[in-house]
Design a protein around this motif. Sequence first.
Motif, PDB file in Angstrom:
ATOM      1  N   PHE A 145       0.824  -1.204   0.000  1.00  0.00           N
ATOM      2  CA  PHE A 145       0.000   0.000   0.000  1.00  0.00           C
ATOM      3  C   PHE A 145       0.862   1.259   0.000  1.00  0.00           C
ATOM      4  O   PHE A 145       0.483   2.265  -0.600  1.00  0.00           O
ATOM      5  N   ASN A 166      -7.538   0.044   1.640  1.00  0.00           N
ATOM      6  CA  ASN A 166      -6.360   0.862   1.906  1.00  0.00           C
ATOM      7  C   ASN A 166      -5.570   0.283   3.069  1.00  0.00           C
ATOM      8  O   ASN A 166      -5.912  -0.791   3.582  1.00  0.00           O
ATOM      9  N   GLU A 167      -4.533   0.973   3.500  1.00  0.00           N
ATOM     10  CA  GLU A 167      -3.645   0.438   4.537  1.00  0.00           C
ATOM     11  C   GLU A 167      -4.345   0.270   5.881  1.00  0.00           C
ATOM     12  O   GLU A 167      -3.876  -0.461   6.750  1.00  0.00           O
ATOM     13  N   LYS A 215      -1.874   5.364  -7.898  1.00  0.00           N
ATOM     14  CA  LYS A 215      -2.974   4.561  -7.364  1.00  0.00           C
ATOM     15  C   LYS A 215      -2.770   3.085  -7.702  1.00  0.00           C
ATOM     16  O   LYS A 215      -2.320   2.759  -8.798  1.00  0.00           O
ATOM     17  N   GLU A 255      -9.668   0.908  -9.362  1.00  0.00           N
ATOM     18  CA  GLU A 255      -8.759   1.263  -8.278  1.00  0.00           C
ATOM     19  C   GLU A 255      -9.034   0.375  -7.066  1.00  0.00           C
ATOM     20  O   GLU A 255     -10.190  -0.011  -6.809  1.00  0.00           O
ATOM     21  N   ASP A 256      -7.996   0.036  -6.333  1.00  0.00           N
ATOM     22  CA  ASP A 256      -8.137  -0.755  -5.119  1.00  0.00           C
ATOM     23  C   ASP A 256      -9.017   0.000  -4.119  1.00  0.00           C
ATOM     24  O   ASP A 256      -8.771   1.159  -3.817  1.00  0.00           O
TER      25      ASP A 256
END
Length: 508
Positions: free
Chosen positions: A209, A307-308, A254, A303-304
Motif C-alpha cells: 500500500f 487501503n492500509e 494509485k 482502483e483498489d
Amino acid sequence: MNTPDVINKINKLSVEIEKLPKGYISTKTISGKTYFYHQWSENGCKKSKYVRDDEIKELSEKLEKRRRLQEELRILKKSVGPIRINSGSAEGELNKMKYILMHKRIPVAELEIDHDSGVIQKIDTVFNEHHFPVGVSVRHGIADRSALNEWWMDRSIPASRSGVREALEVLNITNTKALLARCCGLSLSDQYWISPAGSDLTWDSINFFGNAFSDDIGDILFGAGRKKDPLDFSSPDSTSDGNLKKRWKIIDGKRCLIKGGSNPYRQQPFNEVIATKIMNRLGIPCVPYSVIWNKGAPYSVCEDFVNEKTELVPAWRIIKTEEQDNNTSLFRHFLNCSDRLGIPGVRQFLDEMIVLDYIIANEDRHLNNFGALRDAETLEWIGMAPIYDSGSSLGYDKTVPLMLDKDETACKPFKNHHEEQLKLVSSFDWIDFGALSDVKGLIIDTLSDENARSYLEDNRIHMIANLTCRRIRNLETLAMSSDRRQTIDRNDEVEKNIAADYGPKLSM
C-alpha cells in the motif's frame, strides 16, 4: 549465528539459487568451429540451448554462483539438524521454513511452512488469537491448522487461471502456491503477511500500500515472458485470486487492478462498465470500472478499494465463523454469521446485490467475490464492501440463441436460478425504475466501442440490451405485486460456490 538466523539465511539462499540457471556449458566442434550449449535437466528431461559467444561469460558466472551458493546452502542445512521435529526425510525437513504470521505490525503466530508446496505444516506459539484471519478458530491457545491452511491457499493464484501453466514454466516452479512465501504473502486486499523467523523485515518497509512493487510476476502472467534474471517476486500478483487474466499496476500513484476477458467475445471488461453505470443509477455503492486496450484486447481497470487501514473479508470467510445447521439455508446462515459478528447494513446490501445480479444476469457471484470491510487494527466492522467483479454477466460466453434459454444462465451464490434468488429480497421499495429508462442505450453505446468490432456483432449487442430491458420490466412487475413475500428456504440452493472456469470449452 542463532537458529532463527540460520533458517532465515537458508530461506534467502534457496530463493536466490532458484533464480539462477541450472546445469553446465558443453561444447561441440563442427567444421573446425566451436559452438557452446547450455545444458540442464528439467522435470526429468534434458534441455539444451545454443549460447552465443557474447553470452558465455555472463552464463558461466551465473552457473558458478549457483554452485557456490548450493555449497553454502548444504553446509547451512547440516546445521539445522537438531531442530528437526519429526522423522521425515532430510530433504523434506530442510524445505520447512519458520515464519511469523503478522497482521500489519502485530505478531499472530509462529508457523512452519513447506517451501515447495506452500503448505503450513505446523502452528507453534500463538501470540494473538484475536488477530487470526476471520473463520480460523483458536481454542485453548491452539489454532485450527486446517482452517488456516484453507485461508492461506485461497490467497494463491488458481491453477485454472488463463495462462498460468505457461507462467509456471517461465517461473520454473511447479505450482502457484509456492509463490506465496516468495512475496511474504503480501496482498492488496488485506494486511496479513509472513515474516521469516529472525528477520528484520517490517510492515512499513514492505507493504504494497505504501511501497512500490515489482512488475515481473504480472508481466509473466500476462504472457510477456522473462525479461530479466533474477526475477523480483515482490508483487501482489502472487496473491490475486480469480480465473481471468489479471495483474496489479501503480497508475498515477494509485493501486489499480487490470483484468482481461475470456474468449470468444472478451466481453467481461465492458460488462464491468455497464454494471457500474446501472449501479450508479440505482445508488448502489460500487467499485467504478473503465476499459483500456492493449495489443488489440480490452481490459477492465479499477482502483483498489482497500487501503492500509482496512481489509476485505470475503463472504466465504464470514460463513466459516459458525457451523451451518443442516436445516438452515446458506442465505440464512450468512445473515446469522453477519449478525453475530456485528457487520452493519448486510440486509440492504444483499437486496441490492441480488437485484443487480438479476438485471445483468450475473453468473459468477460466488462467495469469494463479495464481502465485508473491517478496520485492520481495531477489528471493527465498517460494513459490506462496495460491489465489484460483475463481468461474468450479460451472456458473456453465450451465443445469441443460448442467451434466450433461461436454463443456460447460471446463478450464485445462494440459488441456482435468478428467479428463485429474487425471492430472498426483503424489499424492492428502494428501486427507482425511472432511473433505468436509458439502460438499453447505455448498453448499446458501451458495447459498440470501435475497437470491439472484431469481438461483438450488432445482433449480439442488441440482443443483450433487449434481454436486459426485459428483465427490468419483469422486476418492476414483481416489485408492484401486492402478494409478494420474502421466502428464505433451502429449495434450489447452490451446492458449489466456486469461481467460473474460463478455459476452452468443447463445442457440440
